[in-house]
Design an enzyme around this catalytic site. Sequence first.
Site, PDB file in Angstrom:
ATOM      1  N   HIS A 196      19.323 119.057  -2.288  1.00  0.00           N
ATOM      2  CA  HIS A 196      20.700 119.159  -2.812  1.00  0.00           C
ATOM      3  C   HIS A 196      20.803 118.874  -4.303  1.00  0.00           C
ATOM      4  CE1 HIS A 196      22.298 114.903  -3.147  1.00  0.00           C
ATOM      5  NE2 HIS A 196      21.238 114.659  -2.406  1.00  0.00           N
ATOM      6  N   CYS A 320      25.507 105.742  -6.717  1.00  0.00           N
ATOM      7  CA  CYS A 320      25.408 104.805  -5.595  1.00  0.00           C
ATOM      8  C   CYS A 320      25.861 103.408  -5.997  1.00  0.00           C
ATOM      9  CB  CYS A 320      23.971 104.739  -5.084  1.00  0.00           C
ATOM     10  SG  CYS A 320      23.186 106.333  -4.992  1.00  0.00           S
TER      11      CYS A 320
END
Length: 382
Positions: A196, A320
């Site tokens: 991705h 993240c």
Amino acid sequence: MDHAATTPVRPEVARAMLPYFSERFGNPSSLYALAREAKEAVEEARGRVAAAIGARPEEIFFTSGGTEADNWAVKGVVAASRKKGDHIITSAIEHHAVLHPCRALEKQGYRVTYLPVDGYGRVDPERVGEAITNKTVLVSVMAANNEIGTIQPIAAIGRIAHDHGVPFHTDAVQAIGAYPVDVDAMGADLLAISAHKFGGPKGAGALYVRRGTRVGTFMDGGAQERGRRAGTENVPGIVGLGRAIDLAVGGMPQNPTRLAAMRDRLIRGILDGIPDTRLNGHPTERLANNANISFRYVEGESILLSLDALGVAASTGSACTSASLEPSHVLTACGLPPEHAHGSLRLTLGSRNTDEDVDYVLSVLPGVIERLRAISPLRGEA
Ligand SMILES: *Cc1c(COP(=O)(O)O)cnc(C)c1O
């Protein structure tokens, strides 16, 4: 402008995947024509991934993405080398997919050396050699950093690891499609890939394992992936990975060259147009799509919110970690003082970005920063 976090699936890739959800839905392990079709598609994708990085098909193991590939590399090599030693060498600026497995192993009694980086985020290959002991079982240094875009001297690091007979893993998730990746040229024994990040689907990736490298199994169960990674294959995802890596590598060097021109215009425009700014990462040894800039006296989070309201998707540090207010471990390791580390903005370009997008960011960003600085409590301290 947040393509280091993820990219859209290319239309050709989605088209290639589609039949494997429906009419070609066979389980590759079954023994009939429908299953053989799926099996062939998986093996074709394996060949494409291998060709893209200069590997042999039997050295490619499909995973659920970059995180699994990194976990497998680190934990798998360590598990297979218990008799030899208990020491791992990595860098202070790795993705959490490498750092956190290392921390987990430390809790189990393993010793980990986190190599420092210079102000540009580069690891000194000589430091790798100095850190190696007769108990070292793995060296793991990422090819290119996802936050600041710095490209590491991977071939030199790989050579030093090999001279000492220590397996070398590199997280190449950000490198595929950005510049040529060749496992032999890099001296890599293990290499992590995630679809991705280069126009493929989420949840599909691969770990390259050089023939002869000892790695424990990651998932126990069925005999898939030659018994080393059990679980029914993500056939559509694997097909998508194969197509996407073909297109990403086939699009070099034109695509990175186009992105680098936009990146340089962004960087120059911001540094020249807004005072009290600095470029993070290496000025030249950096990913073609990465601009990471610190703005003094402002919080990265506030810049993101303002840009979001103006229709610009960007990041501060790693996607993240942006939920925490700690400055990013990467910027801290580069020696950035907190007032610069807190005000970082990462813009990462992708195939759908245009020159008009760059113009737009350059036209709205000065106003955003000026407004935030006008209300910043940090300003008065200067
Ligand atoms: C995104 C990323 C990963 C994790 O890959 P996933 O497929 O999202 O799990 C690992 N390393 C780097 C450098 C990344 O940018």
